[in-house]
Design an enzyme around this catalytic site. Structure first.
Site, PDB file in Angstrom:
ATOM      1  N   ARG A 105       0.877  -1.203  -0.046  1.00 54.74           N
ATOM      2  CA  ARG A 105      -0.014   0.103  -0.085  1.00 54.74           C
ATOM      3  C   ARG A 105       0.835   1.171  -0.054  1.00 54.74           C
ATOM      4  O   ARG A 105       0.371   2.308  -0.840  1.00 54.74           O
ATOM      5  CB  ARG A 105      -0.750  -0.027   1.230  1.00 54.74           C
ATOM      6  CG  ARG A 105      -2.034  -1.078   1.251  1.00 54.74           C
ATOM      7  CD  ARG A 105      -2.589  -1.354   2.557  1.00 54.74           C
ATOM      8  NE  ARG A 105      -1.492  -1.882   3.440  1.00 54.74           N
ATOM      9  CZ  ARG A 105      -1.894  -3.082   4.258  1.00 54.74           C
ATOM     10  NH1 ARG A 105      -3.144  -3.651   4.229  1.00 54.74           N
ATOM     11  NH2 ARG A 105      -0.990  -3.606   4.992  1.00 54.74           N
TER      12      ARG A 105
ATOM     13  N   ARG B 264       7.329  -9.150  -4.303  1.00 57.13           N
ATOM     14  CA  ARG B 264       7.327 -10.581  -4.313  1.00 57.13           C
ATOM     15  C   ARG B 264       6.576 -11.067  -5.511  1.00 57.13           C
ATOM     16  O   ARG B 264       6.746 -12.144  -6.208  1.00 57.13           O
ATOM     17  CB  ARG B 264       6.823 -10.951  -3.141  1.00 57.13           C
ATOM     18  CG  ARG B 264       7.751 -11.534  -2.085  1.00 57.13           C
ATOM     19  CD  ARG B 264       7.292 -11.868  -0.659  1.00 57.13           C
ATOM     20  NE  ARG B 264       6.250 -10.826  -0.373  1.00 57.13           N
ATOM     21  CZ  ARG B 264       5.770 -10.580   0.993  1.00 57.13           C
ATOM     22  NH1 ARG B 264       6.073 -11.566   1.544  1.00 57.13           N
ATOM     23  NH2 ARG B 264       5.010  -9.592   1.114  1.00 57.13           N
TER      24      ARG B 264
ATOM     25  N   ILE C  77      12.730   3.522   4.046  1.00 54.74           N
ATOM     26  CA  ILE C  77      11.834   3.720   4.864  1.00 54.74           C
ATOM     27  C   ILE C  77      11.114   2.276   5.545  1.00 54.74           C
ATOM     28  O   ILE C  77       9.836   2.387   5.775  1.00 54.74           O
ATOM     29  CB  ILE C  77      10.589   4.945   4.517  1.00 54.74           C
ATOM     30  CG1 ILE C  77       9.972   4.469   3.208  1.00 54.74           C
ATOM     31  CG2 ILE C  77      11.042   6.364   4.444  1.00 54.74           C
ATOM     32  CD1 ILE C  77       8.593   4.946   2.958  1.00 54.74           C
ATOM     33  N   ALA C  78      11.907   1.456   4.978  1.00 53.28           N
ATOM     34  CA  ALA C  78      11.217  -0.022   5.170  1.00 53.28           C
ATOM     35  C   ALA C  78      11.565  -0.518   6.801  1.00 53.28           C
ATOM     36  O   ALA C  78      10.882  -0.166   7.405  1.00 53.28           O
ATOM     37  CB  ALA C  78      11.972  -0.865   4.432  1.00 53.28           C
ATOM     38  N   ARG C  79      12.833  -0.963   6.898  1.00 50.89           N
ATOM     39  CA  ARG C  79      13.129  -1.284   8.215  1.00 50.89           C
ATOM     40  C   ARG C  79      14.706  -1.513   8.209  1.00 50.89           C
ATOM     41  O   ARG C  79      15.193  -1.712   7.161  1.00 50.89           O
ATOM     42  CB  ARG C  79      12.678  -2.812   8.705  1.00 50.89           C
ATOM     43  CG  ARG C  79      11.222  -3.010   9.259  1.00 50.89           C
ATOM     44  CD  ARG C  79      11.395  -2.518  10.704  1.00 50.89           C
ATOM     45  NE  ARG C  79      10.059  -2.508  11.200  1.00 50.89           N
ATOM     46  CZ  ARG C  79       9.278  -1.544  11.029  1.00 50.89           C
ATOM     47  NH1 ARG C  79       9.310  -0.566  10.488  1.00 50.89           N
ATOM     48  NH2 ARG C  79       7.905  -1.725  11.813  1.00 50.89           N
TER      49      ARG C  79
ATOM     50  N   GLU D 156      18.805   0.166  15.475  1.00 53.52           N
ATOM     51  CA  GLU D 156      18.239   1.535  16.001  1.00 53.52           C
ATOM     52  C   GLU D 156      17.940   1.493  17.246  1.00 53.52           C
ATOM     53  O   GLU D 156      17.416   0.342  17.664  1.00 53.52           O
ATOM     54  CB  GLU D 156      17.246   2.187  15.027  1.00 53.52           C
ATOM     55  CG  GLU D 156      16.146   1.340  14.960  1.00 53.52           C
ATOM     56  CD  GLU D 156      14.967   1.786  13.900  1.00 53.52           C
ATOM     57  OE1 GLU D 156      15.410   2.024  12.717  1.00 53.52           O
ATOM     58  OE2 GLU D 156      13.891   1.996  14.148  1.00 53.52           O
TER      59      GLU D 156
ATOM     60  N   HIS E  22      13.324   7.321  12.500  1.00 54.68           N
ATOM     61  CA  HIS E  22      12.226   6.497  12.413  1.00 54.68           C
ATOM     62  C   HIS E  22      10.903   7.191  12.776  1.00 54.68           C
ATOM     63  O   HIS E  22      10.129   6.779  13.494  1.00 54.68           O
ATOM     64  CB  HIS E  22      12.419   5.397  13.283  1.00 54.68           C
ATOM     65  CG  HIS E  22      11.428   3.993  12.915  1.00 54.68           C
ATOM     66  ND1 HIS E  22      11.726   2.510  12.932  1.00 54.68           N
ATOM     67  CD2 HIS E  22      10.334   4.043  12.314  1.00 54.68           C
ATOM     68  CE1 HIS E  22      10.979   1.971  12.495  1.00 54.68           C
ATOM     69  NE2 HIS E  22      10.027   2.581  12.003  1.00 54.68           N
TER      70      HIS E  22
HETATM   71  C1  GLV Z   1       6.389   1.912  11.426  1.00 52.37           C
HETATM   72  O1  GLV Z   1       7.687   1.605  10.920  1.00 52.37           O
HETATM   73  C2  GLV Z   1       5.531   0.821  11.261  1.00 52.37           C
HETATM   74  O2  GLV Z   1       5.834  -0.081  10.910  1.00 52.37           O
HETATM   75  O3  GLV Z   1       4.284   1.348  11.510  1.00 52.37           O
END
Ligand code: GLV
Length: 332
Positions: free
Chosen positions: A157, A179, A238-240, A269, A287
């Site tokens: 999304r 994927r 902005i993933a992880r 982090e 984050h």
């Molecule tokens: C933020 O990183 C979330 O997963 O909502």
């Protein structure tokens, strides 16, 4: 009748706490003390539900010690803090907070992309350091966003919402890898084309990472992948943390193998790899991609509504392991 007990592991908006208190006996952490895992585990004993921030590890060790636990509700869309298999095996439902943060997080991904491409962090620090006198013709010259190629790795999304901003707002060509390929009506809605990961790496001017973290995604951007990217390209994560090999990224930035990076998430982090702190061509944020008051409230309400929905009404809103529900209703 005895009220069920729940634990809220981090500070939460008072209105959300009030809502929870109308249904449950609540132990909360409004002082936002940094509880260790052992302390969380100790406090979770005897609780039917936990409301977690997304950073607390929920694994077999904790579950074994908390046999009364029925649900853990994350106030994050990501849930890599959950050992979902262990939770399912113990009959504990996990829920996350999807949808309510999609547009806000996409806004932030785009903000980080633009700040990185146009060197906003570096130039701001330059002014603060009192260094501004005269600029040369290529003074803080960055790269164009409009009309460039946007690459997106992970087309859920949030990825789709970023693609729409790029295609419709900035006339970007949008390539993505995921994927699985999106249905064609979804691809059309964001004017995006599915390509191999290699083509994505080779062709993106701005590569945004939005894929969920998993063992397979660990270091999916490392030295080999960075070496395929254009020397003028920017990487946005902005993933992880852990999706990118931060040491390899710092090296690539230092050696100008890629132009710049914008990072909201980091391996380990809140610690940040010291080599990342030492390179100038980077924008760093702690984050905060989903951090607007409205969205953070919506996420907290959704987590609370999951607890109420499951523990009081038997119907959680966003279950991650619905097998647990089927098993419960099968036992009725
Ligand atoms: C933020 O990183 C979330 O997963 O909502």
């Amino acid at each position: 009748m005895n009220r069920q007990s729940i634990l809220v592991t981090r500070e939460i908006f008072p209105e959300v706490l009030d809502k929870l208190r109308t249904h449950f006996s609540v132990e909360a952490n409004q002082e936002d003390v940094a509880w260790s895992l052992e302390q969380i585990c100790e406090r979770a004993k005897g609780k039917a539900g936990l409301l977690t921030s997304g950073g607390e590890r929920i694994d077999a060790g904790l579950l074994e010690q908390c046999p009364d636990l029925k649900i853990v509700a994350n106030t994050a869309v990501g849930f890599n803090n959950f050992d979902l298999d262990a939770m399912t095996a113990c009959g504990v439902l996990g829920t996350n907070a999807p949808d309510v943060l999609t547009e806000t997080t996409a806004d932030f991904g785009f903000a980080l992309l633009m700040a990185t491409a146009r060197r906003i962090g570096e130039s701001e620090q330059y002014i603060r350091a009192g260094k501004w006198s005269r600029g040369r013709i290529d003074f803080f010259a960055g790269s164009d966003v409009h009309g460039s190629t946007l690459g997106i790795l992970g087309m859920g999304r949030i990825g789709q919402a970023i693609a729409k901003r790029g295609a419709h707002g900035f006339g970007m060509k949008v390539l993505y890898n995921n994927r699985s390929q999106l249905e064609s009506h979804l691809e059309q809605a964001c004017s995006a084309s599915f390509v191999s990961k290699e083509k994505l790496l080779r062709e993106a001017d701005h590569l945004v990472l939005v894929l969920p973290y998993s063992a397979q995604a660990h270091h999916c951007i490392g030295e080999a992948e960075l070496s395929l990217m254009k020397p003028t390209a920017n990487l946005i994560n902005i993933a992880r943390g852990g999706v990118v090999d931060d040491a390899a990224l710092a090296h690539a930035l230092r050696e100008k193998k890629i132009a710049a990076a914008g990072l909201d998430v980091f391996e380990g982090e809140p610690s940040v790899h010291p080599d990342l702190l030492a390179v100038p061509n980077i924008v760093l944020t702690p984050h905060i991609a989903s951090a607007t008051i409205r969205t953070r409230k919506a996420m907290a309400h959704l987590a609370a509504d999951n607890l109420i929905g499951y523990l009081v009404q038997g119907k959680p809103l966003t279950p991650l392991n619905p097998q647990v529900l089927q098993r419960c209703s099968g036992n009725d």
